[in-house]
Design a protein around this motif. Structure first.
Motif, PDB file in Angstrom:
ATOM      1  N   LYS A   1       1.289  14.034  24.641  1.00 37.98           N
ATOM      2  CA  LYS A   1       0.395  14.011  23.577  1.00 37.98           C
ATOM      3  C   LYS A   1       0.475  15.538  23.176  1.00 37.98           C
ATOM      4  CE  LYS A   1      -2.604  10.715  25.293  1.00 37.98           C
ATOM      5  NZ  LYS A   1      -4.126  10.438  25.487  1.00 37.98           N
ATOM      6  N   TYR A   2      -0.058  15.776  21.841  1.00 38.38           N
ATOM      7  CA  TYR A   2      -0.102  17.192  21.412  1.00 38.38           C
ATOM      8  C   TYR A   2      -1.606  17.049  20.419  1.00 38.38           C
ATOM      9  CZ  TYR A   2       2.177  15.468  17.169  1.00 38.38           C
ATOM     10  OH  TYR A   2       2.875  14.645  16.272  1.00 38.38           O
ATOM     11  N   VAL A   3      -2.086  18.365  20.137  1.00 39.27           N
ATOM     12  CA  VAL A   3      -3.207  18.563  19.751  1.00 39.27           C
ATOM     13  C   VAL A   3      -3.190  19.251  18.347  1.00 39.27           C
ATOM     14  CG1 VAL A   3      -5.611  19.309  19.750  1.00 39.27           C
ATOM     15  CG2 VAL A   3      -4.417  18.370  21.694  1.00 39.27           C
ATOM     16  N   ILE A   4      -3.943  18.835  17.247  1.00 39.03           N
ATOM     17  CA  ILE A   4      -3.783  19.764  15.997  1.00 39.03           C
ATOM     18  C   ILE A   4      -5.189  19.792  15.536  1.00 39.03           C
ATOM     19  CG2 ILE A   4      -2.973  19.628  13.324  1.00 39.03           C
ATOM     20  CD1 ILE A   4      -0.662  17.858  14.367  1.00 39.03           C
TER      21      ILE A   4
ATOM     22  N   ASP B   1      -3.577  22.743  28.914  1.00 41.42           N
ATOM     23  CA  ASP B   1      -2.758  22.522  29.991  1.00 41.42           C
ATOM     24  C   ASP B   1      -2.852  20.951  30.373  1.00 41.42           C
ATOM     25  OD1 ASP B   1      -5.117  21.988  31.224  1.00 41.42           O
ATOM     26  OD2 ASP B   1      -5.345  24.160  32.100  1.00 41.42           O
ATOM     27  N   ASP B   2      -2.321  20.984  31.547  1.00 42.28           N
ATOM     28  CA  ASP B   2      -2.277  19.486  32.043  1.00 42.28           C
ATOM     29  C   ASP B   2      -3.578  18.860  32.156  1.00 42.28           C
ATOM     30  OD1 ASP B   2       0.445  19.336  32.100  1.00 42.28           O
ATOM     31  OD2 ASP B   2       0.629  19.719  34.273  1.00 42.28           O
ATOM     32  N   ASP B   3      -4.585  19.566  32.362  1.00 38.89           N
ATOM     33  CA  ASP B   3      -6.022  19.042  32.538  1.00 38.89           C
ATOM     34  C   ASP B   3      -6.970  18.907  31.425  1.00 38.89           C
ATOM     35  OD1 ASP B   3      -5.580  18.911  35.451  1.00 38.89           O
ATOM     36  OD2 ASP B   3      -5.866  21.033  35.588  1.00 38.89           O
ATOM     37  N   TYR B   4      -6.840  20.124  30.496  1.00 40.01           N
ATOM     38  CA  TYR B   4      -7.952  20.017  29.524  1.00 40.01           C
ATOM     39  C   TYR B   4      -7.108  20.552  28.323  1.00 40.01           C
ATOM     40  CZ  TYR B   4     -11.402  19.359  33.011  1.00 40.01           C
ATOM     41  OH  TYR B   4     -12.211  18.789  33.854  1.00 40.01           O
ATOM     42  N   ILE B   5      -7.999  20.306  27.153  1.00 42.62           N
ATOM     43  CA  ILE B   5      -7.707  20.784  25.778  1.00 42.62           C
ATOM     44  C   ILE B   5      -8.702  21.872  25.487  1.00 42.62           C
ATOM     45  CG2 ILE B   5      -7.991  20.677  23.231  1.00 42.62           C
ATOM     46  CD1 ILE B   5      -6.998  17.607  24.165  1.00 42.62           C
ATOM     47  N   TYR B   6      -8.292  23.282  25.247  1.00 39.66           N
ATOM     48  CA  TYR B   6      -9.218  24.288  25.133  1.00 39.66           C
ATOM     49  C   TYR B   6      -9.310  24.917  23.683  1.00 39.66           C
ATOM     50  CZ  TYR B   6      -8.163  24.579  30.106  1.00 39.66           C
ATOM     51  OH  TYR B   6      -8.044  24.194  31.659  1.00 39.66           O
ATOM     52  N   ILE B   7     -10.284  24.913  23.004  1.00 41.86           N
ATOM     53  CA  ILE B   7     -10.648  25.264  21.769  1.00 41.86           C
ATOM     54  C   ILE B   7     -11.450  26.572  21.766  1.00 41.86           C
ATOM     55  CG2 ILE B   7     -11.486  24.713  19.384  1.00 41.86           C
ATOM     56  CD1 ILE B   7      -9.635  22.665  20.548  1.00 41.86           C
ATOM     57  N   THR B   8     -10.617  27.771  21.282  1.00 44.32           N
ATOM     58  CA  THR B   8     -11.449  29.069  21.151  1.00 44.32           C
ATOM     59  C   THR B   8     -12.180  29.343  20.169  1.00 44.32           C
ATOM     60  OG1 THR B   8      -9.272  30.413  20.682  1.00 44.32           O
ATOM     61  CG2 THR B   8      -9.396  29.689  23.022  1.00 44.32           C
ATOM     62  N   TYR B   9     -13.142  30.047  20.404  1.00 47.01           N
ATOM     63  CA  TYR B   9     -14.018  30.528  19.118  1.00 47.01           C
ATOM     64  C   TYR B   9     -14.313  31.963  19.304  1.00 47.01           C
ATOM     65  CZ  TYR B   9     -14.951  25.412  18.152  1.00 47.01           C
ATOM     66  OH  TYR B   9     -14.858  24.266  17.793  1.00 47.01           O
ATOM     67  N   THR B  10     -14.333  32.781  18.317  1.00 51.21           N
ATOM     68  CA  THR B  10     -14.403  34.296  18.289  1.00 51.21           C
ATOM     69  C   THR B  10     -15.577  34.465  17.475  1.00 51.21           C
ATOM     70  OG1 THR B  10     -13.222  36.237  18.406  1.00 51.21           O
ATOM     71  CG2 THR B  10     -12.835  34.756  16.501  1.00 51.21           C
ATOM     72  N   GLY B  11     -16.189  35.779  17.882  1.00 49.70           N
ATOM     73  CA  GLY B  11     -17.187  36.259  17.136  1.00 49.70           C
ATOM     74  C   GLY B  11     -17.740  37.559  17.809  1.00 49.70           C
TER      75      GLY B  11
ATOM     76  N   VAL C   1     -14.906  29.284  24.872  1.00 49.50           N
ATOM     77  CA  VAL C   1     -13.827  28.048  25.070  1.00 49.50           C
ATOM     78  C   VAL C   1     -14.377  26.906  25.426  1.00 49.50           C
ATOM     79  CG1 VAL C   1     -11.873  27.748  26.285  1.00 49.50           C
ATOM     80  CG2 VAL C   1     -12.387  30.083  25.991  1.00 49.50           C
ATOM     81  N   MET C   2     -14.486  25.984  24.323  1.00 49.15           N
ATOM     82  CA  MET C   2     -15.045  24.747  24.608  1.00 49.15           C
ATOM     83  C   MET C   2     -13.858  23.776  25.123  1.00 49.15           C
ATOM     84  SD  MET C   2     -17.738  25.347  23.026  1.00 49.15           S
ATOM     85  CE  MET C   2     -18.570  23.975  22.658  1.00 49.15           C
ATOM     86  N   CYS C   3     -14.086  23.163  26.168  1.00 49.24           N
ATOM     87  CA  CYS C   3     -13.191  22.319  26.932  1.00 49.24           C
ATOM     88  C   CYS C   3     -13.255  21.038  26.841  1.00 49.24           C
ATOM     89  CB  CYS C   3     -13.178  22.808  28.376  1.00 49.24           C
ATOM     90  SG  CYS C   3     -13.181  24.409  28.752  1.00 49.24           S
TER      91      CYS C   3
ATOM     92  N   PHE D   1      -3.634  31.431  27.118  1.00 50.34           N
ATOM     93  CA  PHE D   1      -2.305  30.960  27.757  1.00 50.34           C
ATOM     94  C   PHE D   1      -2.601  30.806  29.257  1.00 50.34           C
ATOM     95  CE2 PHE D   1      -1.590  35.373  26.900  1.00 50.34           C
ATOM     96  CZ  PHE D   1      -0.956  36.063  27.870  1.00 50.34           C
ATOM     97  N   HIS D   2      -1.559  30.504  30.028  1.00 47.97           N
ATOM     98  CA  HIS D   2      -1.659  30.800  31.567  1.00 47.97           C
ATOM     99  C   HIS D   2      -0.153  30.863  32.094  1.00 47.97           C
ATOM    100  CE1 HIS D   2      -0.647  26.227  31.799  1.00 47.97           C
ATOM    101  NE2 HIS D   2      -0.279  26.486  33.101  1.00 47.97           N
ATOM    102  N   VAL D   3       0.009  31.595  33.129  1.00 50.03           N
ATOM    103  CA  VAL D   3       1.311  31.810  33.782  1.00 50.03           C
ATOM    104  C   VAL D   3       0.714  31.438  35.181  1.00 50.03           C
ATOM    105  CG1 VAL D   3       3.029  33.399  34.566  1.00 50.03           C
ATOM    106  CG2 VAL D   3       1.701  33.653  32.186  1.00 50.03           C
TER     107      VAL D   3
END
Length: 129
Positions: free
Chosen positions: A5-8, A57-67, A72-74, A97-99
């Motif tokens: 899957k992918y997220v847009i 990542d394999d577990d979650y979708i992370y939506i980042t917000y800034t201000g 990070v909404m998961c 990102f992760h390493v």
């Protein structure tokens, strides 16, 4: 990834859609929690946070917000809200990102011409729903 899957993110909105590998929506579009978070914060317009980036990542979708703060909404891979964590940095985040097992977030530094800053994030994914 264990998901095909992918997220847009939907530009100019507070929504995202999860697609399967065949380019068909795997789930309906979901309202992200950012708008509700901003309403709950009840802060002046210039201190509200805005949608910035999507990372998965394999577990979650992370939506980042800034201000003024970075959040990070998961979400799980079904699009269900799993939780939020905050990043104690008042710079504009650009990417997450992760390493291996380590997670990072890059930040833009206005007025600097030597690039951005990368910080390692520390959060406990077991606290997510």
């Amino acid at each position: 990834s264990t998901y095909k899957k992918y997220v847009i993110g939907v530009k100019g909105s507070d929504k995202f859609t999860i697609y399967d590998a065949g380019s068909k929506p795997a789930t309906a579009s979901h309202d992200k929690q950012g708008i509700k978070l901003m309403e709950i914060m009840n802060t002046p317009e210039e201190t509200k946070i805005g949608y910035q980036n999507i990372y998965c990542d394999d577990d979650y979708i992370y939506i980042t917000y800034t201000g003024i703060l970075n959040a990070v909404m998961c979400y799980d891979w079904s699009g269900n809200y799993a939780g939020v964590f905050y990043v104690n940095c008042n710079k504009e985040n650009e990417a997450m990102f992760h390493v291996g097992n380590k997670y990072y977030m890059s930040f833009y530094e206005p007025g600097k011409r030597n690039g951005g800053i990368v910080y390692q994030l520390y959060f406990d994914k077991t606290l997510l729903q």
